[in-house]
Write a protein that holds these residues in place. Structure first.
Motif, mmCIF file in Angstrom:
data_model
loop_
_atom_site.group_PDB
_atom_site.id
_atom_site.type_symbol
_atom_site.label_atom_id
_atom_site.label_comp_id
_atom_site.label_asym_id
_atom_site.label_seq_id
_atom_site.Cartn_x
_atom_site.Cartn_y
_atom_site.Cartn_z
ATOM 1 N N ARG A 74 1.370 -5.241 8.767
ATOM 2 C CA ARG A 74 2.300 -5.331 9.889
ATOM 3 C C ARG A 74 1.656 -6.099 11.050
ATOM 4 O O ARG A 74 0.437 -6.009 11.254
ATOM 5 N N PRO A 75 2.458 -6.836 11.818
ATOM 6 C CA PRO A 75 1.916 -7.598 12.959
ATOM 7 C C PRO A 75 1.118 -6.730 13.925
ATOM 8 O O PRO A 75 0.104 -7.171 14.475
ATOM 9 N N VAL A 111 -0.139 -2.359 5.073
ATOM 10 C CA VAL A 111 -1.117 -1.856 6.037
ATOM 11 C C VAL A 111 -0.469 -1.785 7.416
ATOM 12 O O VAL A 111 0.130 -2.755 7.883
ATOM 13 N N GLY A 112 -0.592 -0.627 8.064
ATOM 14 C CA GLY A 112 0.003 -0.442 9.385
ATOM 15 C C GLY A 112 -1.029 -0.068 10.434
ATOM 16 O O GLY A 112 -2.228 0.059 10.142
ATOM 17 N N PRO A 114 -1.683 2.827 11.966
ATOM 18 C CA PRO A 114 -2.478 4.032 11.696
ATOM 19 C C PRO A 114 -3.632 3.787 10.722
ATOM 20 O O PRO A 114 -4.674 4.441 10.815
ATOM 21 N N ASP A 115 -3.453 2.854 9.801
ATOM 22 C CA ASP A 115 -4.534 2.528 8.863
ATOM 23 C C ASP A 115 -5.707 1.877 9.597
ATOM 24 O O ASP A 115 -6.873 2.098 9.247
ATOM 25 N N VAL A 116 -5.399 1.093 10.619
ATOM 26 C CA VAL A 116 -6.461 0.477 11.422
ATOM 27 C C VAL A 116 -7.205 1.556 12.207
ATOM 28 O O VAL A 116 -8.430 1.490 12.369
ATOM 29 N N ASP A 117 -6.467 2.563 12.685
ATOM 30 C CA ASP A 117 -7.113 3.668 13.400
ATOM 31 C C ASP A 117 -8.129 4.367 12.500
ATOM 32 O O ASP A 117 -9.236 4.710 12.939
ATOM 33 N N VAL A 118 -7.760 4.578 11.247
ATOM 34 C CA VAL A 118 -8.686 5.179 10.281
ATOM 35 C C VAL A 118 -9.877 4.252 10.055
ATOM 36 O O VAL A 118 -11.027 4.696 9.965
ATOM 37 N N ALA A 119 -9.599 2.952 9.979
ATOM 38 C CA ALA A 119 -10.653 1.964 9.730
ATOM 39 C C ALA A 119 -11.686 1.957 10.850
ATOM 40 O O ALA A 119 -12.880 1.751 10.594
ATOM 41 N N VAL A 120 -11.249 2.190 12.082
ATOM 42 C CA VAL A 120 -12.181 2.198 13.216
ATOM 43 C C VAL A 120 -13.238 3.278 13.028
ATOM 44 O O VAL A 120 -14.443 3.037 13.193
ATOM 45 N N GLY A 121 -12.799 4.487 12.679
ATOM 46 C CA GLY A 121 -13.747 5.575 12.465
ATOM 47 C C GLY A 121 -14.726 5.271 11.347
ATOM 48 O O GLY A 121 -15.930 5.538 11.466
ATOM 49 N N ARG A 122 -14.232 4.681 10.273
ATOM 50 C CA ARG A 122 -15.100 4.356 9.138
ATOM 51 C C ARG A 122 -16.041 3.205 9.474
ATOM 52 O O ARG A 122 -17.185 3.173 9.009
ATOM 53 N N ALA A 123 -15.565 2.256 10.283
ATOM 54 C CA ALA A 123 -16.418 1.136 10.691
ATOM 55 C C ALA A 123 -17.571 1.634 11.561
ATOM 56 O O ALA A 123 -18.697 1.137 11.456
ATOM 57 N N LEU A 124 -17.298 2.611 12.414
ATOM 58 C CA LEU A 124 -18.361 3.185 13.243
ATOM 59 C C LEU A 124 -19.412 3.864 12.376
ATOM 60 O O LEU A 124 -20.613 3.786 12.653
ATOM 61 N N ASP A 125 -18.955 4.526 11.312
ATOM 62 C CA ASP A 125 -19.893 5.186 10.396
ATOM 63 C C ASP A 125 -20.746 4.175 9.635
ATOM 64 O O ASP A 125 -21.870 4.488 9.231
#
Length: 241
Positions: A74-75, A111-112, A114-125
């Motif tokens: 999604r945009p 991919v929307g 909320p999926d990016v929000d999840v990705a942020v947490g995993r990227a920090l890890d």
């Protein structure tokens, strides 16, 4: 001395961003090398065209990766990823991959946000250990302090063409983060200490007094700090420049 000939023939926007990112990394790390870009153009700005195309190029990195996975995005999610990347393709690719994985976990091919929000947490890890340690050394204090907020404000501060920002550039984002007006004098000491060895020297300082300028010594730390701020609810993605 390294010469890149016929640079004007490189039409791919993503390729230009990667070149610009490489040059910036060499500059940030004070590598003793000179890069010469050779091409036909009316000006240097026209030859490089990096600033005007960087957001579009990062968006292309996102969509190409998603298309290659036979998924859609999604945009809103594209805008989030490009903003969080802070101009670094490394984070663009990482967030795209992790957001796609988050969508697939829920058996979706779209991919929307909320999926990016999840990705942020995993990227920090998954952040480099050196980046995590630099952040901890810069912000850890035995007493309550505003070092984390000051460093976050630095990550949000507008930069000039050389990646430098002034103390006054930090004032507005810091006031927004802390919820009350702050004068430069109230955090000038914090900026100075963040550029010293006692705080890990995460900022590099140029000049003194009112002419002082700063920038992140490790370019990867800036988006890491910004993503932490978003993850902890201190700032919104819309606040990122």
């Amino acid at each position: 001395m390294i010469f890149i000939d016929e640079f004007d023939r490189l039409q791919d926007a993503a390729g230009r961003v990667l070149f610009a990112d490489t040059i910036k990394m060499l500059s940030d790390r004070v590598v003793r090398v000179t890069i010469g870009l050779i091409g036909v153009a009316d000006s240097v700005s026209e030859l490089v065209r990096e600033h005007r195309s960087i957001e579009r190029a990062l968006a292309q990195i996102v969509t190409r990766g998603i298309d290659a996975s036979q998924m859609t995005i999604r945009p809103e999610a594209v805008r989030k990823i490009t903003a969080l990347s802070q101009g670094l393709p490394h984070y663009t690719q990482l967030l795209t991959q992790l957001a796609a994985q988050a969508a697939l976990t829920h058996r979706r091919i779209a991919v929307g946000g909320p999926d990016v929000d999840v990705a942020v947490g995993r990227a920090l890890d998954r952040a480099q250990q050196s980046v995590v340690e630099a952040y901890q050394e810069a912000t850890t204090d035995t007493r309550r302090s505003i070092y984390p907020q000051v460093l976050l404000a630095c990550a949000l501060a507008p930069e000039n063409d050389f990646g430098l920002f002034t103390p006054s550039d930090v004032r507005e984002p810091l006031s927004r983060i802390l919820g009350k007006p702050y004068k430069t004098a109230a955090f000038a000491r914090h900026l100075d200490e963040l550029s010293q060895e006692s705080r890990g020297e995460v900022l590099q300082k140029y000049g003194t007094g009112r002419t002082s300028r700063y920038r992140f010594l490790n370019p990867l730390l800036r988006p890491y700090v910004a993503m932490r701020g978003v993850s902890e609810g201190l700032v919104r993605v819309q606040d990122l420049r």
